[in-house]
Design a protein around this motif. Structure first.
Motif, PDB file in Angstrom:
ATOM      1  N   UNK A  40       0.830  -1.198   0.000  1.00  0.00           N
ATOM      2  CA  UNK A  40       0.000   0.000   0.000  1.00  0.00           C
ATOM      3  C   UNK A  40       0.866   1.251   0.000  1.00  0.00           C
ATOM      4  N   UNK A  41       2.107   1.127   0.477  1.00  0.00           N
ATOM      5  CA  UNK A  41       3.011   2.265   0.564  1.00  0.00           C
ATOM      6  C   UNK A  41       4.348   1.937  -0.080  1.00  0.00           C
ATOM      7  N   UNK A  42       5.416   2.572   0.381  1.00  0.00           N
ATOM      8  CA  UNK A  42       6.752   2.361  -0.194  1.00  0.00           C
ATOM      9  C   UNK A  42       7.246   0.919  -0.024  1.00  0.00           C
ATOM     10  N   UNK A  43       8.080   0.491  -0.953  1.00  0.00           N
ATOM     11  CA  UNK A  43       8.638  -0.859  -0.900  1.00  0.00           C
ATOM     12  C   UNK A  43      10.151  -0.805  -0.790  1.00  0.00           C
ATOM     13  N   UNK A  44      10.735  -1.941  -0.382  1.00  0.00           N
ATOM     14  CA  UNK A  44      12.184  -2.062  -0.327  1.00  0.00           C
ATOM     15  C   UNK A  44      12.702  -2.442  -1.710  1.00  0.00           C
ATOM     16  N   UNK A  45      14.019  -2.539  -1.863  1.00  0.00           N
ATOM     17  CA  UNK A  45      14.608  -2.849  -3.165  1.00  0.00           C
ATOM     18  C   UNK A  45      14.165  -4.213  -3.688  1.00  0.00           C
ATOM     19  N   UNK A  48       9.475  -6.133  -1.330  1.00  0.00           N
ATOM     20  CA  UNK A  48       8.632  -6.389  -0.173  1.00  0.00           C
ATOM     21  C   UNK A  48       8.233  -5.068   0.459  1.00  0.00           C
ATOM     22  N   UNK A  49       7.090  -5.020   1.128  1.00  0.00           N
ATOM     23  CA  UNK A  49       6.653  -3.757   1.731  1.00  0.00           C
ATOM     24  C   UNK A  49       7.599  -3.310   2.838  1.00  0.00           C
ATOM     25  N   UNK A  50       7.859  -2.023   2.896  1.00  0.00           N
ATOM     26  CA  UNK A  50       8.721  -1.449   3.930  1.00  0.00           C
ATOM     27  C   UNK A  50       7.864  -1.178   5.156  1.00  0.00           C
ATOM     28  N   UNK A  51       8.061  -1.981   6.210  1.00  0.00           N
ATOM     29  CA  UNK A  51       7.196  -1.932   7.377  1.00  0.00           C
ATOM     30  C   UNK A  51       7.477  -0.745   8.288  1.00  0.00           C
ATOM     31  N   UNK A  52       8.375   0.131   7.890  1.00  0.00           N
ATOM     32  CA  UNK A  52       8.619   1.342   8.678  1.00  0.00           C
ATOM     33  C   UNK A  52       7.529   2.375   8.460  1.00  0.00           C
ATOM     34  N   UNK A  53       6.728   2.213   7.407  1.00  0.00           N
ATOM     35  CA  UNK A  53       5.704   3.179   7.067  1.00  0.00           C
ATOM     36  C   UNK A  53       4.330   2.711   7.532  1.00  0.00           C
ATOM     37  N   UNK A  54       3.520   3.651   8.000  1.00  0.00           N
ATOM     38  CA  UNK A  54       2.209   3.337   8.575  1.00  0.00           C
ATOM     39  C   UNK A  54       1.283   2.693   7.549  1.00  0.00           C
TER      40      UNK A  54
END
Length: 90
Positions: A40-45, A48-54
């Motif tokens: 739903x938001x930013x992803x890692x390289x 996979x989803x970057x879980x640092x974002x709400x």
């Protein structure tokens, strides 16, 4: 003559030991692609989803357990309802 023979045997032994210590190069492993859910938001390289974002935390929230829970919120595995839900996920 005896000293020459000893020196030659020491040199040959050290060369043999030196070659015995080298390891062959490992074959290159094929890189496996991870299949990830669209984030739903930013992803890692790696995608996979970057879980640092709400936005990703909200989208990746786990469903509530089927049965009773412990004080920390994890399912209480003493109850059959929670055991069955774990078996279905596997």
């Amino acid at each position: 003559m005896k000293k020459l023979f000893m020196i030659a045997s020491l040199v040959l032994a050290s060369v043999g030991i030196g070659f015995a210590q080298t390891t062959p190069a490992a074959p290159a492993k094929a890189k496996t692609e991870k299949t990830a859910k669209p984030a739903a938001g930013p992803t890692k390289k790696d995608g996979t989803p970057d879980m640092r974002y709400k936005a990703n935390k909200d989208a990746g929230a786990k469903a509530a357990p089927a049965g009773p829970t412990k004080k920390d919120g994890t399912p209480d595995m003493r109850y059959k309802a929670n055991k069955d839900s774990k078996a279905k996920k596997s």
